[in-house]
Scaffold this active site. Structure first.
Site, PDB file in Angstrom:
ATOM      1  N   CYS A 142       9.698  -1.805  -5.965  1.00 40.35           N
ATOM      2  CA  CYS A 142       9.624  -1.548  -4.531  1.00 40.35           C
ATOM      3  C   CYS A 142       8.292  -2.053  -3.971  1.00 40.35           C
ATOM      4  O   CYS A 142       8.245  -2.820  -3.017  1.00 40.35           O
ATOM      5  CB  CYS A 142       9.813  -0.045  -4.335  1.00 40.35           C
ATOM      6  SG  CYS A 142       9.178   0.607  -2.816  1.00 40.35           S
ATOM      7  N   GLU A 214      16.839  -2.704  -5.033  1.00 42.25           N
ATOM      8  CA  GLU A 214      16.129  -3.304  -3.892  1.00 42.25           C
ATOM      9  C   GLU A 214      17.030  -4.339  -3.217  1.00 42.25           C
ATOM     10  O   GLU A 214      17.159  -4.365  -2.004  1.00 42.25           O
ATOM     11  CB  GLU A 214      14.823  -3.982  -4.343  1.00 42.25           C
ATOM     12  CG  GLU A 214      13.634  -3.036  -4.462  1.00 42.25           C
ATOM     13  CD  GLU A 214      13.192  -2.426  -3.121  1.00 42.25           C
ATOM     14  OE1 GLU A 214      13.163  -3.145  -2.110  1.00 42.25           O
ATOM     15  OE2 GLU A 214      12.900  -1.230  -3.093  1.00 42.25           O
TER      16      GLU A 214
HETATM   17  C1  LIG Z   1      13.663   0.210   0.235  1.00 41.95           C
HETATM   18  C2  LIG Z   1      12.179  -0.015   0.268  1.00 41.95           C
HETATM   19  N1  LIG Z   1      11.603  -0.607  -0.797  1.00 41.95           N
HETATM   20  C3  LIG Z   1      10.271  -0.818  -0.784  1.00 41.95           C
HETATM   21  C4  LIG Z   1       9.469  -0.432   0.280  1.00 41.95           C
HETATM   22  C5  LIG Z   1       7.996  -0.709   0.292  1.00 41.95           C
HETATM   23  N2  LIG Z   1       7.148   0.392  -0.002  1.00 41.95           N
HETATM   24  C6  LIG Z   1       7.549   1.661  -0.047  1.00 41.95           C
HETATM   25  S1  LIG Z   1       6.268   2.716  -0.452  1.00 41.95           S
HETATM   26  C7  LIG Z   1       5.187   1.460  -0.574  1.00 41.95           C
HETATM   27  C8  LIG Z   1       3.767   1.662  -0.899  1.00 41.95           C
HETATM   28  C9  LIG Z   1       3.174   2.928  -0.473  1.00 41.95           C
HETATM   29  O1  LIG Z   1       3.324   3.298   0.837  1.00 41.95           O
HETATM   30  C10 LIG Z   1       5.812   0.254  -0.310  1.00 41.95           C
HETATM   31  C11 LIG Z   1       5.133  -1.034  -0.341  1.00 41.95           C
HETATM   32  C12 LIG Z   1      10.115   0.176   1.374  1.00 41.95           C
HETATM   33  N3  LIG Z   1       9.435   0.577   2.464  1.00 41.95           N
HETATM   34  N4  LIG Z   1      11.459   0.371   1.337  1.00 41.95           N
END
Ligand SMILES: Cc1ncc(C[n+]2csc(CCO)c2C)c(N)n1
Length: 229
Positions: A142, A214
């Site tokens: 993620c 993802e």
């Molecule tokens: C489905 C989905 N996958 C990844 C992220 C990205 N993301 C989520 S938390 C984080 C780091 C800490 O805040 C990051 C980069 C998202 N928003 N939604």
């Protein structure tokens, strides 16, 4: 201790293993539509709302990380990230939504679609049952893939002033986000040392599974897959 070279780092092997999945994410019409601004705002807002629900559960992984960590630096890191996600990252969602009249109450009441629910339940179950390294291998795609997407879009989109998705691109391309995945990658490389092949395989499976989720999340928000009945 001799630091492993870039080539034989465990996280490099993980990245190689999911390359095809991540390439498909980069080419996904939703991601490409963010880049050139052609993605209808209505689709983007559906994504924002679903992502808001996702982040509430994803943030709980950071709380679990703090519970499972042994050293103060790691506990501090996870608790800092828990705060940052609920504030900085989710602020972006709140401000996009506010602009088009979606209030916090509506965001709070949004329900997860099947893919969204399956993705967060998978990570929460694996992280509750498994080691800290398992938790990190679930949540890393993620963070890492978003920074890759953000930097690619910033490089390719040109001038972002006035771009409807400029703030989104800027946030995920930012050095702050880059340093988050770098810190986690270094930790996972450290924790992977000395693990058995069976344990490493479990980490690889989590990384592949959440990379696939993802991709499915992008597909879900693009095609609007919701509960069939
Ligand atoms: C489905 C989905 N996958 C990844 C992220 C990205 N993301 C989520 S938390 C984080 C780091 C800490 O805040 C990051 C980069 C998202 N928003 N939604």
């Amino acid at each position: 201790m001799v630091k492993s070279s870039q080539q034989d780092r465990f996280t490099r092997q993980l990245h190689d293993r999911v390359l095809q999945v991540w390439e498909q994410i980069h080419r996904h019409p939703f991601v490409q539509g963010i880049k050139d601004g052609s993605l209808p705002m209505e689709r983007f807002m559906f994504y924002m709302k679903q992502d808001y629900v996702f982040l509430k559960d994803y943030a709980k992984l950071f709380a679990l990380g703090a519970v499972k960590a042994e050293d103060t630096e790691t506990i501090k890191w996870f608790s800092g990230l828990l705060h940052e996600t609920l504030h900085t990252e989710m602020d972006l969602h709140r401000s996009y939504c506010k602009e088009i009249g979606i209030g916090e109450e509506e965001l709070e009441n949004e329900k997860a679609t099947p893919i969204n629910l399956a993705y967060t339940r998978y990570m929460l179950a694996a992280s509750q049952q498994g080691s800290l390294a398992e938790l990190v291998s679930c949540l890393l795609p993620c963070m890492w893939s978003y920074h890759e997407i953000g930097t690619m879009l910033k490089r390719e989109a040109g001038n972002l002033s006035g771009h409807p998705y400029g703030p989104w691109i800027e946030m995920y391309a930012s050095e702050d986000f880059g340093s988050l995945s770098r810190w986690l990658k270094d930790k996972l490389d450290e924790w992977a040392e000395g693990k058995t092949n069976q344990e490493l395989e479990a980490l690889q499976n989590h990384f592949l599974t959440t990379s696939r989720f993802e991709f499915m999340f992008w597909d879900m928000v693009y095609y609007g897959h919701e509960w069939p009945v």
